[in-house]
Write a protein that holds these residues in place. Structure first.
Motif, PDB file in Angstrom:
ATOM      1  N   THR A 147       0.854  -1.181   0.000  1.00  0.00           N
ATOM      2  CA  THR A 147       0.000   0.000   0.000  1.00  0.00           C
ATOM      3  C   THR A 147       0.893   1.235   0.000  1.00  0.00           C
ATOM      4  O   THR A 147       2.097   1.141   0.248  1.00  0.00           O
ATOM      5  N   ARG A 148       0.299   2.371  -0.252  1.00  0.00           N
ATOM      6  CA  ARG A 148       1.060   3.626  -0.183  1.00  0.00           C
ATOM      7  C   ARG A 148       1.359   3.926   1.276  1.00  0.00           C
ATOM      8  O   ARG A 148       0.487   3.800   2.130  1.00  0.00           O
ATOM      9  N   PRO A 149       2.565   4.362   1.576  1.00  0.00           N
ATOM     10  CA  PRO A 149       2.877   4.726   2.953  1.00  0.00           C
ATOM     11  C   PRO A 149       2.116   5.987   3.349  1.00  0.00           C
ATOM     12  O   PRO A 149       2.071   6.954   2.592  1.00  0.00           O
ATOM     13  N   GLU A 150       1.498   5.943   4.512  1.00  0.00           N
ATOM     14  CA  GLU A 150       0.668   7.065   4.933  1.00  0.00           C
ATOM     15  C   GLU A 150       1.464   8.161   5.638  1.00  0.00           C
ATOM     16  O   GLU A 150       1.191   9.328   5.479  1.00  0.00           O
ATOM     17  N   LEU A 151       2.438   7.770   6.424  1.00  0.00           N
ATOM     18  CA  LEU A 151       3.148   8.742   7.250  1.00  0.00           C
ATOM     19  C   LEU A 151       4.644   8.557   7.091  1.00  0.00           C
ATOM     20  O   LEU A 151       5.159   7.453   7.279  1.00  0.00           O
ATOM     21  N   ILE A 165       3.867  13.416  16.506  1.00  0.00           N
ATOM     22  CA  ILE A 165       3.347  13.117  15.170  1.00  0.00           C
ATOM     23  C   ILE A 165       2.568  11.806  15.184  1.00  0.00           C
ATOM     24  O   ILE A 165       1.453  11.733  14.676  1.00  0.00           O
ATOM     25  N   LEU A 166       3.154  10.770  15.778  1.00  0.00           N
ATOM     26  CA  LEU A 166       2.453   9.481  15.836  1.00  0.00           C
ATOM     27  C   LEU A 166       1.171   9.582  16.652  1.00  0.00           C
ATOM     28  O   LEU A 166       0.134   9.056  16.259  1.00  0.00           O
ATOM     29  N   ARG A 167       1.242  10.252  17.777  1.00  0.00           N
ATOM     30  CA  ARG A 167       0.062  10.382  18.641  1.00  0.00           C
ATOM     31  C   ARG A 167      -1.041  11.156  17.932  1.00  0.00           C
ATOM     32  O   ARG A 167      -2.198  10.735  17.918  1.00  0.00           O
ATOM     33  N   SER A 168      -0.717  12.276  17.319  1.00  0.00           N
ATOM     34  CA  SER A 168      -1.755  13.101  16.689  1.00  0.00           C
ATOM     35  C   SER A 168      -2.325  12.459  15.427  1.00  0.00           C
ATOM     36  O   SER A 168      -3.480  12.693  15.090  1.00  0.00           O
ATOM     37  N   SER A 169      -1.521  11.652  14.736  1.00  0.00           N
ATOM     38  CA  SER A 169      -2.006  11.002  13.518  1.00  0.00           C
ATOM     39  C   SER A 169      -2.807   9.741  13.808  1.00  0.00           C
ATOM     40  O   SER A 169      -3.556   9.273  12.961  1.00  0.00           O
ATOM     41  N   GLY A 170      -2.600   9.160  14.992  1.00  0.00           N
ATOM     42  CA  GLY A 170      -3.260   7.912  15.331  1.00  0.00           C
ATOM     43  C   GLY A 170      -2.584   6.703  14.700  1.00  0.00           C
ATOM     44  O   GLY A 170      -3.064   5.587  14.816  1.00  0.00           O
ATOM     45  N   ALA A 171      -1.459   6.936  14.032  1.00  0.00           N
ATOM     46  CA  ALA A 171      -0.734   5.847  13.366  1.00  0.00           C
ATOM     47  C   ALA A 171       0.086   5.057  14.379  1.00  0.00           C
ATOM     48  O   ALA A 171       0.475   5.575  15.422  1.00  0.00           O
ATOM     49  N   ASP A 172       0.350   3.801  14.041  1.00  0.00           N
ATOM     50  CA  ASP A 172       1.194   2.955  14.881  1.00  0.00           C
ATOM     51  C   ASP A 172       2.653   3.017  14.460  1.00  0.00           C
ATOM     52  O   ASP A 172       3.531   2.581  15.188  1.00  0.00           O
ATOM     53  N   HIS A 173       2.903   3.531  13.243  1.00  0.00           N
ATOM     54  CA  HIS A 173       4.266   3.575  12.737  1.00  0.00           C
ATOM     55  C   HIS A 173       4.416   4.702  11.718  1.00  0.00           C
ATOM     56  O   HIS A 173       3.428   5.220  11.195  1.00  0.00           O
ATOM     57  N   ALA A 174       5.678   5.062  11.469  1.00  0.00           N
ATOM     58  CA  ALA A 174       6.003   6.049  10.450  1.00  0.00           C
ATOM     59  C   ALA A 174       7.269   5.598   9.731  1.00  0.00           C
ATOM     60  O   ALA A 174       8.187   5.076  10.361  1.00  0.00           O
ATOM     61  N   LEU A 175       7.299   5.799   8.433  1.00  0.00           N
ATOM     62  CA  LEU A 175       8.516   5.534   7.680  1.00  0.00           C
ATOM     63  C   LEU A 175       9.501   6.657   7.947  1.00  0.00           C
ATOM     64  O   LEU A 175       9.117   7.827   8.052  1.00  0.00           O
ATOM     65  N   VAL A 176      10.763   6.307   8.060  1.00  0.00           N
ATOM     66  CA  VAL A 176      11.808   7.290   8.317  1.00  0.00           C
ATOM     67  C   VAL A 176      12.657   7.422   7.059  1.00  0.00           C
ATOM     68  O   VAL A 176      13.095   6.420   6.492  1.00  0.00           O
ATOM     69  N   ARG A 177      12.868   8.673   6.601  1.00  0.00           N
ATOM     70  CA  ARG A 177      13.688   8.956   5.421  1.00  0.00           C
ATOM     71  C   ARG A 177      14.973   9.656   5.854  1.00  0.00           C
ATOM     72  O   ARG A 177      14.974  10.459   6.784  1.00  0.00           O
ATOM     73  N   ASP A 178      16.068   9.383   5.124  1.00  0.00           N
ATOM     74  CA  ASP A 178      17.312  10.084   5.409  1.00  0.00           C
ATOM     75  C   ASP A 178      17.341  11.412   4.651  1.00  0.00           C
ATOM     76  O   ASP A 178      16.366  11.767   3.969  1.00  0.00           O
TER      77      ASP A 178
END
Length: 138
Positions: free
Chosen positions: A20-24, A38-51
């Motif tokens: 799926t498309r990454p959401e966060l 960011i995680l708390r306000s978005s309600g997401a359980d995870h976020a992709l990290v970019r360099d």
């Protein structure tokens, strides 16, 4: 001549078929306390990290941030790149879904970034469907 497109079977499905498309997504220079917000306000359980070059640097989960819940000067001055989170290797779109699922289970991952040949995120593979039960074929 009629051409019929069929959905891939579980045995032939690739990661590209199921991702799926990454959401966060967040940058690896984001401070830990900001990442928690960011995680708390978005309600997401995870976020992709970019360099800094936009390549995938890993996947950050709420579990990775749990040790920092007490918030201190440390969380305000520590970038995400300096804390433990899931890092490479990542899935590729042409990887068989069954192989990816086995790798995810062995690493204890519910989600796994999918990257292109340059390391940029093109999707996210979830071992579990949004409703909770495991996906068929993956």
């Amino acid at each position: 001549m009629t051409v019929t497109l069929e959905h891939p079977t579980a045995a032939t499905a690739t990661v590209g078929d199921l991702m799926t498309r990454p959401e966060l997504q967040i940058s690896d220079d984001v401070m830990v306390d900001t990442a928690m917000d960011i995680l708390r306000s978005s309600g997401a359980d995870h976020a992709l990290v970019r360099d800094e070059e936009g390549r995938c640097a890993g996947l950050l989960t709420r579990l990775h941030l749990a040790p920092f819940q007490a918030r201190s000067w440390y969380t305000e001055r520590t970038p995400v790149r300096d804390i433990v989170h899931d890092r490479a290797p990542f899935a590729t779109a042409d990887m068989p879904a069954t192989v990816a699922a086995a790798a995810m289970r062995s690493r204890g991952l519910d989600a796994w970034p999918v990257v292109d040949h340059d390391g940029h995120v093109i999707g996210l593979l979830n071992l579990r469907a949004p409703s909770g039960p495991p996906r068929t074929g993956c």
